[in-house]
Write an enzyme that holds these catalytic residues in place. Structure first.
Site, PDB file in Angstrom:
ATOM      1  CG  ASP A  98      14.640  31.597  20.849  1.00 19.10           C
ATOM      2  OD1 ASP A  98      13.997  32.672  20.765  1.00 19.10           O
ATOM      3  OD2 ASP A  98      15.749  31.442  20.324  1.00 19.10           O
TER       4      ASP A  98
ATOM      5  CB  THR B 197      14.342  45.910  18.352  1.00 24.93           C
ATOM      6  OG1 THR B 197      14.944  47.188  18.603  1.00 24.93           O
ATOM      7  CG2 THR B 197      14.108  45.733  16.853  1.00 24.93           C
TER       8      THR B 197
ATOM      9  N   GLY C  61      11.562  41.213  23.237  1.00 23.56           N
ATOM     10  CA  GLY C  61      12.879  41.680  23.649  1.00 23.56           C
ATOM     11  C   GLY C  61      12.811  42.929  24.492  1.00 23.56           C
TER      12      GLY C  61
ATOM     13  CG  ASP D 290      12.816  31.853  17.657  1.00 24.08           C
ATOM     14  OD1 ASP D 290      12.579  32.565  18.656  1.00 24.08           O
ATOM     15  OD2 ASP D 290      13.947  31.676  17.203  1.00 24.08           O
TER      16      ASP D 290
ATOM     17  CG  HIS E 289      -0.555  -0.796   7.366  1.00 29.17           C
ATOM     18  ND1 HIS E 289       0.098  -1.986   7.628  1.00 29.17           N
ATOM     19  CD2 HIS E 289      -0.301  -0.513   6.068  1.00 29.17           C
ATOM     20  CE1 HIS E 289       0.701  -2.407   6.527  1.00 29.17           C
ATOM     21  NE2 HIS E 289       0.469  -1.526   5.569  1.00 29.17           N
TER      22      HIS E 289
ATOM     23  N   GLY F 112      23.186  45.293  15.473  1.00 29.53           N
ATOM     24  CA  GLY F 112      22.013  44.730  14.813  1.00 29.53           C
ATOM     25  C   GLY F 112      21.392  45.588  13.737  1.00 29.53           C
TER      26      GLY F 112
ATOM     27  CG  HIS G 231       4.026   2.173   3.807  1.00 23.60           C
ATOM     28  ND1 HIS G 231       3.515   2.353   5.070  1.00 23.60           N
ATOM     29  CD2 HIS G 231       3.290   1.185   3.236  1.00 23.60           C
ATOM     30  CE1 HIS G 231       2.513   1.511   5.258  1.00 23.60           C
ATOM     31  NE2 HIS G 231       2.350   0.792   4.158  1.00 23.60           N
TER      32      HIS G 231
ATOM     33  N   GLY H 101       0.808  -1.201   0.000  1.00 22.18           N
ATOM     34  CA  GLY H 101       0.000   0.000   0.000  1.00 22.18           C
ATOM     35  C   GLY H 101       0.844   1.255   0.000  1.00 22.18           C
TER      36      GLY H 101
END
Length: 564
Positions: A392, A481, A542, A390, A220, A473, A58, A55
């Site tokens: 973090d 920021t 920040g 993100d 499956h 930066g 997979h 099938g």
């Protein structure tokens, strides 16, 4: 569940069309969902054709293993459904010649019946065809007889051994014997952290709680042999290895090939963690692993989880695994060696320790207060950062806090040594952008501070720190920021006549206003800039982190009095 499909009834054909279009070494039969090698020699010149299938769902199995040195053809059924006898027979006719074909079949009733009948029909037509059945699922060792176990990811290693034997010119009986020995030498076991969704069904096959896992499942979308509380990766791998080693009768001094197989929804990061644990666990048992692979080899659509396969090796089987193969999904290589460790370059020699100045105790107290505040706000900073970044930042600030907390008392001898030590600590502890920004700011501030700074010295250091962040930066106030909190705070602090505590309170108030202003600012830098207006409505993470540590300093100054 959302899926990138058109009509669920056409997913297999469209998938195969895309695969073949991207791989010139493959060809697709017009009337059947069968992939064969492109440019096969005339039937009389063909080696034994190793053919597999089953099938769909997979992927990259099975068509991804069609190529020189592996499969001559692969037959696909509907998702998790055995292909028909006619489709298998068409694959044999398209790929085999007088030397015949070997069908590698996973041990499921539908596959055994359809491939088995097709083999009989092909043999009657003059294309001698034999079948090898793979039943490598060791999780079923206490549930069913060995001959009734499922075939799962270890089948891929059987493909490789059989394909190499055929490529080397072996006759059908020789290729069959090597494939049967390989199938008998491989054991596998899987674990799932969630279910998958068949396109035609539209709903998951089962439901798992957030703290549950399924051990010993097939490919499956079915449930496993047992449900258990989820554990760390090392513990899960240990459980699987215990089963595999016992079932295969492996002992110290044996050699195995390792295949860590993703079930479709597991990222490479986690598969590498599993591979690390498997290699360590096998080494602890004295079992050598000269070859190993990790990746998606035989999946269950988008199921989160993995399986581990071990194939006992001898010299002949190792040679078959090492033989060249040019199939799209076979990664090749797999040669392992002792893990390489390279010593990091030594740090420059530390400067001689400075005698503690009068501010040393208070500097350390303020630093520890900042660390405690950042740790306390980890969750809220993570939530803010998840809105437009993100996610973090909370963890990064907590890591920086832990690094500051670990500094020795001697690091706080003077303001300059304290800020320099904190800069080095956060540089090592915090990845991403926060570490470099804070390290740069602290170093710039340290350069501006004498041993006994006054208000003007602190103001100059604060301004230098903010300027260093902007230079590094490229951000300016108004870009949404951390500078939107830092810049007004530094300017107000420098303009306030004093005393120092009142100037700092004014700076904190300015920082708070700056943080509030970021709620309606359209971001121009960082990951948030990619979201545009979707980042609006929450303060910048920040800038919010700046306010956390500034307020922590304020609380300490109020409690213990001014420092300069």
């Amino acid at each position: 569940m959302k899926k990138l499909v058109n009509d669920p009834r056409n997913v297999v054909r469209e998938m195969l069309e895309g695969l073949v279009a991207l791989n010139p070494g493959l060809a697709l039969l017009e009337a059947e969902d069968v992939v064969v090698r492109a440019g096969l020699p005339a039937p009389a010149d063909r080696p034994v054709a190793v053919i597999s299938g089953g099938g769909a769902g997979h992927e990259p199995a099975h068509a991804g293993y069609v190529g020189t040195g592996m499969l001559a053809g692969a037959v696909a059924g509907d998702v998790f459904t055995s292909p028909s006898v006619d489709a298998v027979l068409a694959g044999i006719r398209a790929a085999a010649g007088p030397r015949g074909a070997l069908l590698v079949v996973k041990n499921y009733t539908g596959d055994r019946l359809n491939f088995g009948l097709a083999a009989a029909l092909a043999t009657a037509e003059g294309l001698p065809t034999k079948v090898v059945v793979v039943a490598d699922d060791a999780a079923l060792r206490d549930t069913v007889d060995p001959e009734r176990r499922r075939g799962i990811a270890g089948t891929v290693l059987v493909h490789k051994v059989a394909g190499a034997a055929a490529e080397a010119g072996g006759d059908l009986d020789t290729v069959l014997a090597e494939a049967e020995a390989a199938a008998a030498a491989v054991v596998s076991m899987g674990v799932a952290l969630g279910a998958c969704t068949v396109p035609a069904a539209g709903t998951p096959g089962f439901t798992l709680g957030e703290s549950e896992m399924e051990l010993g499942l097939g490919i499956h979308g079915e449930q496993g042999v047992r449900r258990a509380p989820i554990e760390p990766a090392d513990a899960i791998v240990a459980t699987i290895l215990d089963t595999l080693v016992m079932d295969a009768g492996l002992a110290a001094g044996d050699q195995v090939a390792l295949l860590v197989n993703g079930l479709g929804g597991t990222p490479p990061m986690e598969l590498s963690i599993v591979a690390r644990a498997a290699l360590a666990g096998l080494a602890a048992r004295g079992i050598a692993v000269p070859r190993g692979w990790a990746g998606n080899f035989m999946t269950a659509l988008e199921m989160p989880g993995c399986s581990i396969s071990l194939m006992r090796l001898d010299a002949g089987r190792l040679a078959r695994l090492d033989a060249p193969a040019l199939a799209p999904a076979w990664p090749g290589g797999g040669m392992l060696a002792p893990a390489a460790r390279v010593a990091a370059p030594p740090e420059p020699e530390a400067a001689p320790a400075t005698a503690p100045g009068p501010l040393a105790p208070e500097l350390r107290r303020l630093a520890l207060a900042v660390a405690a505040a950042l740790e306390a706000e980890e969750a809220s900073l993570t939530a803010l950062d998840s809105h437009a970044g993100d996610g973090d930042l909370g963890l990064s600030m907590a890591r920086g806090a832990a690094a500051i907390r670990a500094l020795p008392e001697a690091a706080f001898a003077t303001p300059a040594t304290a800020l320099t030590a904190m800069a080095q600590a956060v540089r090592r502890a915090i990845a991403g952008s926060s570490g470099p920004f804070y390290a740069t700011a602290l170093l710039a501030a340290a350069r501006a501070l004498p041993e006994a700074p006054d208000h003007a010295d602190w103001a100059r250091a604060f301004r230098d720190a903010v300027a260093a962040i902007g230079e590094l930066g490229g951000a300016r106030p108004g870009d949404r920021t951390m500078l939107d909190a830092l810049h007004p705070a530094a300017e107000i602090f420098a303009a306030s006549p004093g005393p120092l505590t009142e100037a700092w309170q004014a700076a904190v108030a300015a920082a708070a206003d700056g943080v509030s202003a970021t709620v309606t600012m359209r971001p121009r830098l960082g990951r948030a800039a990619y979201l545009g207006d979707r980042a609006l409505g929450q303060p910048d993470a920040g800038a919010s982190a700046v306010l956390v540590w500034m307020r922590a300093i304020t609380a300490q100054v109020h409690t213990n009095g001014p420092s300069a």
